[in-house]
Design a protein around this motif. Structure first.
Motif, PDB file in Angstrom:
ATOM      1  N   ARG A 192      42.492  35.539  45.558  1.00 33.61           N
ATOM      2  CA  ARG A 192      41.014  35.829  45.423  1.00 33.61           C
ATOM      3  C   ARG A 192      40.238  34.429  45.139  1.00 33.61           C
ATOM      4  O   ARG A 192      39.269  33.969  45.807  1.00 33.61           O
ATOM      5  N   GLU A 199      34.779  38.518  53.105  1.00 35.84           N
ATOM      6  CA  GLU A 199      35.321  39.828  52.476  1.00 35.84           C
ATOM      7  C   GLU A 199      35.979  40.477  53.516  1.00 35.84           C
ATOM      8  O   GLU A 199      37.189  41.507  53.344  1.00 35.84           O
ATOM      9  N   LEU A 256      36.820  44.945  47.578  1.00 33.64           N
ATOM     10  CA  LEU A 256      36.233  44.359  48.674  1.00 33.64           C
ATOM     11  C   LEU A 256      35.320  45.380  49.167  1.00 33.64           C
ATOM     12  O   LEU A 256      34.264  45.199  49.556  1.00 33.64           O
TER      13      LEU A 256
END
Length: 706
Positions: free
Chosen positions: A153, A163, A190
């Motif tokens: 991430r 995303e 997400l």
């Protein structure tokens, strides 16, 4: 390692461990010497690299290397040949990345190694594309390494990867291995963000969630015993059931009610609704707003009150706090209107919630549904007879003092507040239909699964689905049609999985209370009249008796805001979290439960009307360690602001050494009756302490004090 039994090492293993320990001590000694002397030569750095390869958890070595990197970078930047700066800097940082890789080969889940790699990347001059390739190798070796997912991430943010791209990556990882907790978790994070943004391809929400049900069902039906997909399914169910925007769920006074207020100790007019009468020595009554989720921004600008007697700005206080700002329940206190010449004269009050923007949920959604509540306030005549103002009778909780409350059919208004307490917000029909249809479809699917295999988590999921369906349907018809089946499922789970019995008992209690409070008829079965309270110091003589029900947790509090007398005795309560919402409580019986500390009683400090309390025959003082302090959010945590006078310890002759938690609970309470016997702590010293801390006490353990 988890799940591996311990065994005594063999002689050759002991020798190898001893040699390794000797080598580590030598390396650590050299490292500390270099660290203290600030030696950052190549030889010194090699020592720290060897140490970290053998023991990646040596944080001092990682910190030493950071200092060395900063030292060497400054040396490079001071060089006048700027053309070679970039190459030299890259060489320094590449060396650090290599040291991290060598350490991670020893331990994939080394906190220090992953943090050091993040620190190196933050300096720049590194190939981020290479980092993704390296991550893929690590995640192939251990796909459930949450450190690697956290690092991914971080790298994805530096690369400005969308995303959607990262979501596609989780799909790939899940297809390779359904049993990947970290991939499922990352997927939920997400999706939550994409749905909130209403990103292209992720709107409407219903379409996206339906597709997600299909993906997670493949995992569950492939291997029902693997829990990773089940956890994602629980998140998906939560997304289906909950509303994005916060709504007002209930209030007191209830919409459409007629509240009878009394300043004096006696309310003679027994024809007045016992559910709406309220006595207060302070001359104020509470206004409670209960939201369906935690919100902030409840104040005089977002909540408007129109009445002939309430003209000043009100101070709103949060209850049930999840942080310093957000709370699911907010309360303020309104002063009584001036005394009316006639009892029947009523003052109208109208409350508008969400009149202006400012109320926001903890998930970032605005309160956009303007809600108006209206009720009437009547003031009871003041009794000034001195003889009736002296002393208070003891309130006894014996069964013979109670009789089932009976409403007269010709006076339906008696229970009006119970019916109107819950605020039915009108949802969009299409959304409401989709939610109900989706849950119904999932119920059918899981019934089929359980007909083929006996799966504990499948039973638990079916119980959650049935409960969710009842919650959705109750917005139209206030009934819990599946509650009996849900209670049976939790009873089965208690037998099948005794390891998690406390969780199942808690869930069983919540569903039972939802069923009990789902209708006026079921609730009235637990409403009793107390034969001595109609002329006592407590204005309301209706007691809600939830005793002897094996309750381990309280719930459905939003439907019990009207309760002033509550009997929870002979249950299995470890905590009373949530009772602070019941701002009208004046009499409370918690005897014969499993409350293990004064910390568990922390919600009582917020009940300003509480006069009678029975906590006898619990486990207070029996446990040397107060687990409640860590299991439940409590006003007694270290973040609370404690205001008290140090002189109390001396001037009042109060010894706080052994009773600090008790002092924090009782110091601000105005109890007239308290029962503490049957607890380990209930000795004569403690009783003397209580008499000094609570000067308003008239009865202690059944004995008259004054």
């Amino acid at each position: 390692m988890h799940g591996l039994p311990r065994r005594a090492p063999k002689p050759e293993e002991e020798e190898a461990l001893a040699a390794k320990a000797k080598d580590l001590r030598a390396l650590q000694s050299q490292l500390l010497s270099n660290h203290h002397s600030k030696t950052y030569t190549k030889e010194a750095l090699d020592v720290s690299a060897k140490l970290l390869e053998k023991n990646p958890e040596c944080y001092t070595a990682w910190n030493y290397r950071k200092l060395a990197v900063q030292h060497n970078l400054l040396a490079v930047q001071s060089d006048s040949d700027s053309d070679s700066d970039s190459a030299a800097i890259k060489a320094i940082l590449d060396l650090e990345l290599k040291v991290v890789v060598d350490a991670l080969k020893q331990n994939y889940k080394s906190y220090g190694a992953w943090h050091h790699r993040k620190w190196v990347l933050s300096k720049g001059h590194c190939s981020l594309d290479y980092e993704l390739k390296l991550l893929k190798k690590f995640q192939t070796a251990d796909s459930r390494n949450f450190h690697a997912w956290n690092y991914r991430r971080f790298v994805a943010a530096l690369l400005n990867r969308s995303e959607k791209e990262e979501l596609d990556y989780t799909t790939e990882m899940i297809e390779n291995n359904f049993s990947n907790y970290s991939a499922w978790h990352n997927r939920s994070v997400l999706l939550s963000s994409l749905l909130k943004k209403e990103a292209p391809g992720f709107f409407p929400k219903e379409k996206v969630l339906n597709e997600e049900y299909g993906i997670v069902q493949q995992a569950i039906f492939t291997d029902p015993d693997d829990q990773s997909g089940w956890f994602h399914y629980r998140w998906l169910l939560d997304q289906t059931v909950k509303m994005d925007a916060p709504l007002l769920a209930s209030s007191w006074p209830a919409h459409g009610s007629n509240v009878i207020l009394s300043r004096n100790r006696h309310l003679y007019d027994c024809s007045a609704s016992p559910f709406d009468s309220f006595h207060s020595d302070s001359g104020t009554f509470p206004l409670v707003l209960y939201f369906n989720q935690a919100v902030k921004g409840v104040n005089s600008s977002t909540v408007a009150i129109e009445s002939s007697f309430c003209t000043e700005d009100l101070d709103w206080k949060p209850l049930l706090q999840i942080s310093s700002q957000f709370s699911q329940v907010w309360v303020t206190h309104i002063r009584f209107p001036e005394a009316n010449s006639q009892y029947e004269e009523a003052c109208a009050v109208e409350v508008s919630v969400g009149l202006s923007q400012g109320i926001v949920s903890s998930s970032g959604f605005d309160y956009s549904h303007l809600t108006r509540l209206s009720f009437k306030v009547c003031l009871s005549p003041v009794d000034t007879e001195p003889s009736k103002m002296q002393g208070r009778d003891q309130i006894l909780w014996r069964d013979e003092n109670f009789s089932l409350y009976q409403t007269r059919s010709e006076e339906p208004h008696k229970s009006l507040s119970i019916d109107n307490l819950i605020i039915h917000n009108v949802d969009k029909p299409t959304t409401s239909n989709w939610r109900a249809e989706t849950i119904a479809n999932e119920i059918a699917i899981f019934r089929e699964l359980l007909s083929e295999t006996s799966c504990k988590i499948g039973k638990l999921t079916l119980a959650r689905l049935l409960t969710a369906y009842d919650v959705i349907q109750s917005q139209c018809a206030n009934k819990m049609v599946n509650s009996e089946e849900v209670l049976e499922l939790y009873a089965d789970l208690l037998k099948l999985d005794p390891t998690h019995c406390q969780y199942y008992k808690d869930e069983h209690s919540l569903v039972f209370l939802q069923q009990l409070t789902s209708s006026k008829e079921s609730l009235l079965k637990h409403c009793f009249s107390h034969k001595t309270l109609a002329s006592s110091s407590i204005g309301n003589y209706i007691c809600l008796r939830l005793n002897k029900l094996s309750l381990t947790r309280m719930g459905s509090i939003e439907k019990l805001l009207w309760v002033q007398m509550l009997d929870l005795s002979h249950n299995e309560l470890h905590s009373i979290e949530g009772l602070e919402t019941m701002q009208l409580l004046s009499c409370l019986n918690l005897s014969n439960n499993k409350l293990g500390s004064f910390t568990a009683l922390a919600p009582l400090r917020m009940l300003k009307s509480l006069q009678v309390l029975d906590i006898s025959y619990n486990e207070i003082g029996s446990h040397t360690i107060d687990k409640t302090r860590y299991l439940f959010s409590s006003p007694l945590c270290h973040t609370e602001e404690i205001s008290w006078n140090n002189d109390e310890n001396v001037n009042g002759c109060i010894n706080l050494t052994n009773y600090w938690d008790a002092f924090l609970i009782f110091k601000s309470m105005r109890l007239t009756q308290l029962a503490i016997l049957g607890n380990t702590i209930a000795g004569e010293n403690f009783k003397s302490f209580l008499v000094k801390v609570v000067p308003t006490l008239e009865w202690l353990d059944g004995d008259k004090l004054h």
